[in-house]
Design an enzyme around this catalytic site. Structure first.
Site, PDB file in Angstrom:
ATOM      1  N   HIS A  53      36.085  40.782  -2.409  1.00  0.00           N
ATOM      2  CA  HIS A  53      36.698  42.484  -2.857  1.00  0.00           C
ATOM      3  C   HIS A  53      36.264  43.073  -1.535  1.00  0.00           C
ATOM      4  CE1 HIS A  53      37.002  45.609  -6.025  1.00  0.00           C
ATOM      5  NE2 HIS A  53      36.896  46.198  -4.866  1.00  0.00           N
ATOM      6  N   HIS A  55      38.213  46.279   1.173  1.00  0.00           N
ATOM      7  CA  HIS A  55      39.312  47.299   1.224  1.00  0.00           C
ATOM      8  C   HIS A  55      39.601  47.520   2.696  1.00  0.00           C
ATOM      9  CE1 HIS A  55      39.362  48.971  -2.807  1.00  0.00           C
ATOM     10  NE2 HIS A  55      38.225  48.367  -2.788  1.00  0.00           N
ATOM     11  N   LYS A  58      41.329  50.661   4.349  1.00  0.00           N
ATOM     12  CA  LYS A  58      40.419  51.945   4.345  1.00  0.00           C
ATOM     13  C   LYS A  58      39.195  51.734   5.377  1.00  0.00           C
ATOM     14  CE  LYS A  58      40.597  53.218  -0.662  1.00  0.00           C
ATOM     15  NZ  LYS A  58      41.215  52.198  -1.343  1.00  0.00           N
ATOM     16  N   HIS A 211      39.991  46.960 -10.607  1.00  0.00           N
ATOM     17  CA  HIS A 211      38.804  47.511 -10.630  1.00  0.00           C
ATOM     18  C   HIS A 211      38.882  48.396 -11.828  1.00  0.00           C
ATOM     19  CE1 HIS A 211      39.645  47.610  -6.254  1.00  0.00           C
ATOM     20  NE2 HIS A 211      38.631  48.722  -6.079  1.00  0.00           N
ATOM     21  N   GLU A 214      34.265  51.825 -13.162  1.00  0.00           N
ATOM     22  CA  GLU A 214      33.459  52.212 -12.014  1.00  0.00           C
ATOM     23  C   GLU A 214      32.841  53.139 -12.078  1.00  0.00           C
ATOM     24  OE1 GLU A 214      33.822  52.169  -7.058  1.00  0.00           O
ATOM     25  OE2 GLU A 214      35.666  52.047  -8.102  1.00  0.00           O
ATOM     26  N   ASP A 310      32.922  45.205  -0.626  1.00  0.00           N
ATOM     27  CA  ASP A 310      33.756  46.287  -0.940  1.00  0.00           C
ATOM     28  C   ASP A 310      34.215  47.100   0.346  1.00  0.00           C
ATOM     29  OD1 ASP A 310      34.851  47.840  -2.754  1.00  0.00           O
ATOM     30  OD2 ASP A 310      33.076  48.741  -3.468  1.00  0.00           O
ATOM     31  N   ASN A 311      33.516  48.365   0.382  1.00  0.00           N
ATOM     32  CA  ASN A 311      34.021  49.199   1.348  1.00  0.00           C
ATOM     33  C   ASN A 311      33.053  49.311   2.647  1.00  0.00           C
ATOM     34  OD1 ASN A 311      34.663  50.493  -1.355  1.00  0.00           O
ATOM     35  ND2 ASN A 311      36.106  51.380   0.134  1.00  0.00           N
TER      36      ASN A 311
END
Length: 399
Positions: A53, A55, A58, A211, A214, A310-311
């Site tokens: 997972h 991104h 971004k 998602h 969250e 993730d991010n």
């Protein structure tokens, strides 16, 4: 090539042995022999990492959008404004930077969510397709359409998104598939809208990745709704759920009920410790409530669990890197996962199953020689800077 006196964690062994250390022979792109070693372990051998997972669209935008410090929906708004100016060239540069770091750190496959907030496909799709081909065999890439759940209420919007996701899968092997996804959080008529997503997935033979929940609201119950619909629609083993932070806020009995349904649905549960620790909980005082889901309890219910990046360097999480082992170390500490070596499955075999990869990540004779040799000699050294030193081996050769 022979790797002498290496520990292989029990959870990653595709063979039976009581030995503590092994001599491992690599011949070309495969492991050919694994023999007990007469020496004490000098390092730990694990399969190359799988990041379930991320991104990538971004990534590395924090200088432009700023940090949001605990406000998920402020981050969503800022990224939406910034997304309007994305170009193919900019995306290609930023994503390539991320892939290079992930590959160097030992990751062999990644699943990235791509913002898809309207009927027409985003500019990131063409970039993803080009990079998927360019990086095939180094970092195999999957993508998920990240779409607000409410958008699926419009029959034409949802249909077009699903058709485009299905197009991405034409002539692609399992390790480079695209999935249908949605952002689910305390929506009105959640169950009906989720059924629409399942209908589209089934019609177009798509796996699903959500998602979900969250946040720290105990009444966010999207995970259980998804689990129940997975069973109802006979889509077991084809659904992943990331975040599920609210599960930690629910009562023991309610959480247990949700996890039982999750297990019966064979849903893959993905925890994202960096972003959720940053976004969830108070910022005007020391936070007490944190954003990590119930990993230990999920595993106790036989749910396949994963830890993912993730991010990285964006409005949702302004720090971090694509070193999945670093994220794993944080997850071990905040979720009290012990012994640490047992939980290495969350970044290897667990996500390999979630992504449907041809190799499940278990180390055995005949398996691919896509490995990471860590300096750590035991569980305690896994989380130390010295223990995280590594040699990444791909196709039987050190990078």
């Amino acid at each position: 090539m022979i790797l002498n006196a290496v520990a292989i964690p029990q959870v990653l062994r595709g063979f039976a042995s009581d030995a503590a250390a092994f001599d491992v022979t690599l011949n070309g792109p495969h492991i050919t022999h694994i023999r007990p070693s007469a020496q004490a372990a000098t390092g730990t051998l694990v399969s190359a990492f799988v990041d379930a997972h991320v991104h990538l669209d971004k990534t590395h935008t924090v200088q432009a959008v700023g940090a949001t410090e605990g406000d998920l929906f402020a981050a969503i708004e800022r990224m939406a404004a910034h997304r309007a100016g994305w170009t193919a060239a900019d995306l290609h540069t930023r994503i390539t930077r991320a892939l290079q770091q992930a590959y160097t750190c030992g990751t062999r496959a990644m699943r990235t969510h791509l913002d898809w907030v309207e009927r027409d496909k985003p500019v990131s799709i063409a970039v993803f397709e080009a990079l998927r081909d360019e990086w095939a065999g180094r970092v195999d890439l999957q993508c998920v359409s990240l779409t607000p759940l409410d958008l699926f209420e419009d029959a034409f919007d949802g249909e077009d998104i699903a058709l485009e996701v299905a197009r991405l899968n034409r002539d692609q092997p399992a390790e480079r598939q695209a999935l249908l996804g949605a952002f689910v959080y305390r929506n009105e008529r959640t169950y009906d809208k989720l059924q629409r997503v399942f209908d589209l997935a089934i019609k177009n033979s798509l796996h699903l990745d959500f998602h979900v929940d969250e946040g720290l609201d105990f009444d966010a119950c999207g995970l259980q709704a998804i689990a129940q619909l997975t069973v109802k629609n006979n889509w077991q083993g084809k659904v992943s759920c990331g975040h599920a932070c609210s599960l930690a806020m629910q009562s023991e009995s309610n959480a247990a009920s949700a996890l039982l349904d999750t297990a019966q649905a064979a849903i893959y549960l993905i925890a994202l410790p960096t972003t959720n620790l940053y976004l969830q909980g108070a910022w005007n005082r020391t936070p007490v409530e944190r954003g990590i889901t119930r990993l230990r309890e999920a595993a106790a219910h036989s749910v396949v669990t994963c830890i993912a990046t993730d991010n990285v360097a964006d409005g949702f999480y302004p720090y971090g890197s694509y070193d999945l082992l670093e994220t794993f170390g944080l997850g071990v500490q905040v979720a009290h996962l012990s012994p640490a070596g047992h939980w290495l499955s969350t970044i290897t075999t667990g996500p390999a199953r979630a992504l449907g990869l041809p190799w499940d990540g278990r180390i055995a004779e005949g398996c691919p020689a896509d490995l990471v040799l860590l300096a750590a000699r035991n569980d305690y050294e896994l989380l130390t800077p010295a223990g995280r030193q590594r040699t990444v081996i791909r196709n039987g050769q050190p990078l």
